[in-house]
Design a protein around this motif. Structure first.
Motif, PDB file in Angstrom:
ATOM      1  N   SER A 295       9.975   1.470   3.177  1.00  0.00           N
ATOM      2  CA  SER A 295      10.980   1.741   2.150  1.00  0.00           C
ATOM      3  C   SER A 295      11.475   3.173   2.234  1.00  0.00           C
ATOM      4  CB  SER A 295      10.384   1.478   0.759  1.00  0.00           C
ATOM      5  OG  SER A 295      11.239   1.948  -0.254  1.00  0.00           O
ATOM      6  N   SER A 296      12.696   3.376   1.740  1.00  0.00           N
ATOM      7  CA  SER A 296      13.280   4.715   1.727  1.00  0.00           C
ATOM      8  C   SER A 296      12.578   5.635   0.737  1.00  0.00           C
ATOM      9  CB  SER A 296      14.773   4.642   1.391  1.00  0.00           C
ATOM     10  OG  SER A 296      14.975   4.047   0.122  1.00  0.00           O
ATOM     11  N   ASP A 297      11.622   5.103  -0.046  1.00  0.00           N
ATOM     12  CA  ASP A 297      10.835   5.971  -0.920  1.00  0.00           C
ATOM     13  C   ASP A 297       9.736   6.707  -0.154  1.00  0.00           C
ATOM     14  OD1 ASP A 297       8.931   4.041  -0.430  1.00  0.00           O
ATOM     15  OD2 ASP A 297       8.519   3.569  -2.529  1.00  0.00           O
ATOM     16  N   GLY A 298       9.648   6.457   1.180  1.00  0.00           N
ATOM     17  CA  GLY A 298       8.696   7.190   2.007  1.00  0.00           C
ATOM     18  C   GLY A 298       7.342   6.528   2.137  1.00  0.00           C
ATOM     19  N   HIS A 299       7.269   5.198   1.935  1.00  0.00           N
ATOM     20  CA  HIS A 299       5.996   4.498   2.017  1.00  0.00           C
ATOM     21  C   HIS A 299       6.100   3.252   2.893  1.00  0.00           C
ATOM     22  CE1 HIS A 299       5.377   6.913  -1.660  1.00  0.00           C
ATOM     23  NE2 HIS A 299       4.089   6.859  -1.334  1.00  0.00           N
ATOM     24  N   LEU A 300       4.963   2.868   3.463  1.00  0.00           N
ATOM     25  CA  LEU A 300       4.824   1.606   4.182  1.00  0.00           C
ATOM     26  C   LEU A 300       3.853   0.737   3.395  1.00  0.00           C
ATOM     27  CD1 LEU A 300       5.208  -0.206   6.744  1.00  0.00           C
ATOM     28  CD2 LEU A 300       3.170   0.920   7.679  1.00  0.00           C
ATOM     29  N   TYR A 301       4.290  -0.468   3.047  1.00  0.00           N
ATOM     30  CA  TYR A 301       3.480  -1.400   2.270  1.00  0.00           C
ATOM     31  C   TYR A 301       3.007  -2.531   3.179  1.00  0.00           C
ATOM     32  CZ  TYR A 301       5.815   1.116  -1.511  1.00  0.00           C
ATOM     33  OH  TYR A 301       6.297   2.105  -2.336  1.00  0.00           O
ATOM     34  N   ILE A 302       1.708  -2.821   3.163  1.00  0.00           N
ATOM     35  CA  ILE A 302       1.127  -3.856   4.013  1.00  0.00           C
ATOM     36  C   ILE A 302       0.536  -4.955   3.132  1.00  0.00           C
ATOM     37  CG2 ILE A 302      -0.531  -4.383   5.831  1.00  0.00           C
ATOM     38  CD1 ILE A 302      -0.389  -1.511   6.743  1.00  0.00           C
ATOM     39  N   TYR A 303       0.934  -6.204   3.414  1.00  0.00           N
ATOM     40  CA  TYR A 303       0.483  -7.362   2.650  1.00  0.00           C
ATOM     41  C   TYR A 303      -0.260  -8.329   3.561  1.00  0.00           C
ATOM     42  CZ  TYR A 303       4.067  -5.940  -0.783  1.00  0.00           C
ATOM     43  OH  TYR A 303       4.846  -5.250  -1.683  1.00  0.00           O
ATOM     44  N   ASN A 304      -1.210  -9.045   2.992  1.00  0.00           N
ATOM     45  CA  ASN A 304      -1.836 -10.160   3.684  1.00  0.00           C
ATOM     46  C   ASN A 304      -0.912 -11.365   3.614  1.00  0.00           C
ATOM     47  OD1 ASN A 304      -4.204  -9.520   4.982  1.00  0.00           O
ATOM     48  ND2 ASN A 304      -5.493  -9.818   3.184  1.00  0.00           N
ATOM     49  N   LEU A 305      -0.811 -12.107   4.692  1.00  0.00           N
ATOM     50  CA  LEU A 305      -0.008 -13.329   4.725  1.00  0.00           C
ATOM     51  C   LEU A 305      -0.903 -14.476   5.156  1.00  0.00           C
ATOM     52  CD1 LEU A 305       2.626 -14.983   4.730  1.00  0.00           C
ATOM     53  CD2 LEU A 305       3.024 -14.194   7.069  1.00  0.00           C
ATOM     54  N   ASP A 306      -1.049 -15.463   4.305  1.00  0.00           N
ATOM     55  CA  ASP A 306      -1.838 -16.642   4.635  1.00  0.00           C
ATOM     56  C   ASP A 306      -0.909 -17.711   5.208  1.00  0.00           C
ATOM     57  OD1 ASP A 306      -3.406 -18.919   4.789  1.00  0.00           O
ATOM     58  OD2 ASP A 306      -4.484 -18.497   2.935  1.00  0.00           O
ATOM     59  N   PRO A 307      -0.976 -17.974   6.521  1.00  0.00           N
ATOM     60  CA  PRO A 307      -0.045 -18.930   7.129  1.00  0.00           C
ATOM     61  C   PRO A 307      -0.330 -20.375   6.747  1.00  0.00           C
ATOM     62  CG  PRO A 307      -1.656 -18.194   8.740  1.00  0.00           C
ATOM     63  CD  PRO A 307      -1.901 -17.385   7.500  1.00  0.00           C
TER      64      PRO A 307
ATOM     65  N   ARG B  39       1.580   6.596   3.004  1.00  0.00           N
ATOM     66  CA  ARG B  39       2.650   7.586   2.917  1.00  0.00           C
ATOM     67  C   ARG B  39       3.149   7.895   4.328  1.00  0.00           C
ATOM     68  NH1 ARG B  39       1.231  12.893  -0.138  1.00  0.00           N
ATOM     69  NH2 ARG B  39       3.424  13.213   0.407  1.00  0.00           N
ATOM     70  N   LEU B  40       4.464   7.907   4.476  1.00  0.00           N
ATOM     71  CA  LEU B  40       5.062   8.198   5.783  1.00  0.00           C
ATOM     72  C   LEU B  40       5.417   9.671   5.927  1.00  0.00           C
ATOM     73  CD1 LEU B  40       7.405   5.092   6.046  1.00  0.00           C
ATOM     74  CD2 LEU B  40       5.181   5.424   7.130  1.00  0.00           C
ATOM     75  N   LEU B  41       5.355  10.408   4.841  1.00  0.00           N
ATOM     76  CA  LEU B  41       5.643  11.833   4.864  1.00  0.00           C
ATOM     77  C   LEU B  41       4.513  12.581   4.177  1.00  0.00           C
ATOM     78  CD1 LEU B  41       9.406  11.751   3.843  1.00  0.00           C
ATOM     79  CD2 LEU B  41       8.496  12.120   6.127  1.00  0.00           C
ATOM     80  N   GLY B  42       4.387  13.859   4.510  1.00  0.00           N
ATOM     81  CA  GLY B  42       3.363  14.663   3.849  1.00  0.00           C
ATOM     82  C   GLY B  42       2.089  14.739   4.663  1.00  0.00           C
ATOM     83  N   SER B  43       0.973  14.868   3.953  1.00  0.00           N
ATOM     84  CA  SER B  43      -0.303  15.132   4.616  1.00  0.00           C
ATOM     85  C   SER B  43      -1.052  13.874   4.999  1.00  0.00           C
ATOM     86  CB  SER B  43      -1.204  15.967   3.688  1.00  0.00           C
ATOM     87  OG  SER B  43      -1.400  15.272   2.454  1.00  0.00           O
ATOM     88  N   GLY B  44      -0.408  12.715   4.870  1.00  0.00           N
ATOM     89  CA  GLY B  44      -1.120  11.487   5.153  1.00  0.00           C
ATOM     90  C   GLY B  44      -1.358  11.231   6.624  1.00  0.00           C
ATOM     91  N   THR B  45      -0.706  11.990   7.517  1.00  0.00           N
ATOM     92  CA  THR B  45      -0.887  11.791   8.949  1.00  0.00           C
ATOM     93  C   THR B  45      -1.050  13.137   9.623  1.00  0.00           C
ATOM     94  OG1 THR B  45       1.509  11.846   9.244  1.00  0.00           O
ATOM     95  CG2 THR B  45       0.492   9.688   8.996  1.00  0.00           C
ATOM     96  N   THR B  46      -1.652  13.147  10.787  1.00  0.00           N
ATOM     97  CA  THR B  46      -1.859  14.375  11.553  1.00  0.00           C
ATOM     98  C   THR B  46      -1.470  14.157  12.989  1.00  0.00           C
ATOM     99  OG1 THR B  46      -4.143  13.795  12.109  1.00  0.00           O
ATOM    100  CG2 THR B  46      -3.802  15.041  10.076  1.00  0.00           C
TER     101      THR B  46
END
Length: 446
Positions: A333-345, A358-365
């Motif tokens: 999302s353009s709010d700067g986050h990645l959301y991961i869901y479980n999908l039961d097929p 978080r896609l921005l900030g200190s969440g990654t190195t």
């Protein structure tokens, strides 16, 4: 699977991300910001590894990565008419091209690179970046809507064929010829996408209520899904799962819809002897006597599963991927986050949110490494792609510099033109001067 530059969040607040895109096999996520761009690996649910980050190019509004290779294509608001192709692992520019107007979207597979302007589409050979074809005089396409099959053996291209209706032009990027036109919707198009094999094409109109799937290259309608009845929405992304069993659609609402590609009329088990089952049979029988438009609406398949977002009105893109051997729904999302869901097929229903990154900030190195990027080998781009894979075979197409086509077909050397774009040996890079400058006077016109 790219989101165009976002105008901003509701209320006039500027969105943290200007663009975001999943790579062709949904194993990587690229984001563009005011400061530059970043690439992430999607190999784990719990940890989001940053593969690479660059602050050398500001105001990035298009960033596309070629599978899991080091080739990345970037376009910036500072030079919106210029496409830059980089080897990000070496931090080296391979080449750049300038065009007559702003670049609206980029699509690429292992054979072709597509550059979409408002009234033209440029098709390049991705090995040597040679311009093969320019499709001119297309209907005005202000959003740069187009699709490219990731299957290099056909490289089908799809783009709008009309300003007023949902007509789709299907073009063969390999033979460089128009295949057919598809009357997909009454209203203008909002989204189009191919499945991994290039055998199916899905589309949605600006109303966003009905999603249709057609065969490629025949253009025959295979499936029809209803996303909603009353509320018109803006479809922001449309994507098949890699096995083509599911189709996912996200919009400016809080609901992500997942459809299952099966003909229920042929495979639906006998309804149980319950009141709901009885009424279902009554409605199906009644549809034979209703006007075509009404009966067609009743026979449209509904969503197999849904994912609920905690917001609406924000630009977002979705994809279906297998992470740690389980099917997942991913929403960036353009709010700067990645959301991961479980999908039961098996059961479908509502997907469960299991992780937010978080896609921005200190969440990654920058110390985080991606497991598909190993030390470079002294091989050319074409040689590494053509080298037979030593790993187990799989039906999922993909590209890896270091192991050839680890997840799919091996590209024969003869399929490439002479003069390779090298991703491993700097001495084999084409002269940059040959790649720069306007394309005027150099194009083959359709």
């Amino acid at each position: 699977m790219e989101a165009e530059a976002a105008d901003g969040s509701p209320g006039g607040v500027e969105a943290p991300l200007s663009c975001f895109s999943f790579n062709q096999d949904c194993t990587s996520l690229a984001i563009g910001t005011k400061a530059g761009y970043k690439l992430f690996s999607l190999s784990s649910v719990e940890q989001l590894d940053q593969v690479y980050g660059s602050n050398e190019i500001p105001d990035v509004y298009i960033v596309e990565r070629l599978f899991s290779s080091s080739l990345v294509v970037v376009v910036s608001h500072t030079k919106p008419r210029q496409m830059n192709v980089y080897h990000f692992k070496k931090g080296t520019e391979i080449c750049n091209y300038s065009y007559s107007s702003n670049i609206l979207s980029i699509r690429l597979n292992r054979q072709r690179l597509l550059v979409c302007l408002e009234e033209s589409i440029y098709i390049h050979n991705i090995k040597d970046m040679k311009l093969l074809k320019t499709i001119l005089d297309i209907p005005a396409n202000p959003t740069g809507l187009c699709a490219l099959s990731i299957n290099h053996s056909n490289s089908y291209v799809a783009y709008p064929g009309s300003l007023t209706t949902g007509e789709i032009v299907l073009y063969d990027g390999h033979s460089l010829k128009t295949v057919c036109t598809i009357a997909a919707h009454e209203g203008t198009l909002a989204a189009i996408t191919f499945n991994a094999a290039g055998s199916k094409l899905a589309s949605a109109s600006e109303k966003g209520t009905v999603i249709r799937v057609f065969s490629a290259p025949e253009g025959q309608k295979l499936y029809e899904f209803r996303r909603g009845m009353k509320r018109y929405v803006t479809i922001s992304s449309l994507v098949f799962s890699m096995d083509s069993q599911f189709l996912c659609a996200s919009s400016n609402t809080e609901t992500v819809h997942i459809f299952k590609l099966e003909h229920l009329s042929n495979s639906r088990p006998e309804e149980p002897s319950t009141w709901s089952g009885y009424m279902g049979k009554v409605f199906m029988a009644a549809s034979n006597y209703l006007p075509t438009q009404v009966s067609g609406m009743m026979n449209q398949d509904r969503a197999f599963a849904t994912g609920r977002l905690s917001f609406s009105g924000l630009r977002n893109i979705c994809t279906l991927s297998t992470i740690q051997k389980l099917p997942r729904l991913l929403v960036a999302s353009s709010d700067g986050h990645l959301y991961i869901y479980n999908l039961d097929p098996q059961d479908g229903g509502e997907c469960v949110l299991i992780k937010t990154h978080r896609l921005l900030g200190s969440g990654t190195t920058e110390e985080n490494k991606e497991n598909d990027l190993r030390p470079p080998l002294p091989q050319s781009y074409a040689a590494t792609v053509a080298r037979p894979s030593t790993s187990a075979a799989s039906t999922v197409p993909g590209y890896s510099e270091d192991g050839g086509a680890l997840r799919g077909e091996v590209i024969p050397e003869h399929e490439f033109a002479t003069g390779p774009v090298c991703l491993d040996d700097e001495n084999e890079f084409p002269p940059i001067i040959l790649c720069r400058g306007s394309q005027k006077g150099k194009t083959k016109q359709s």
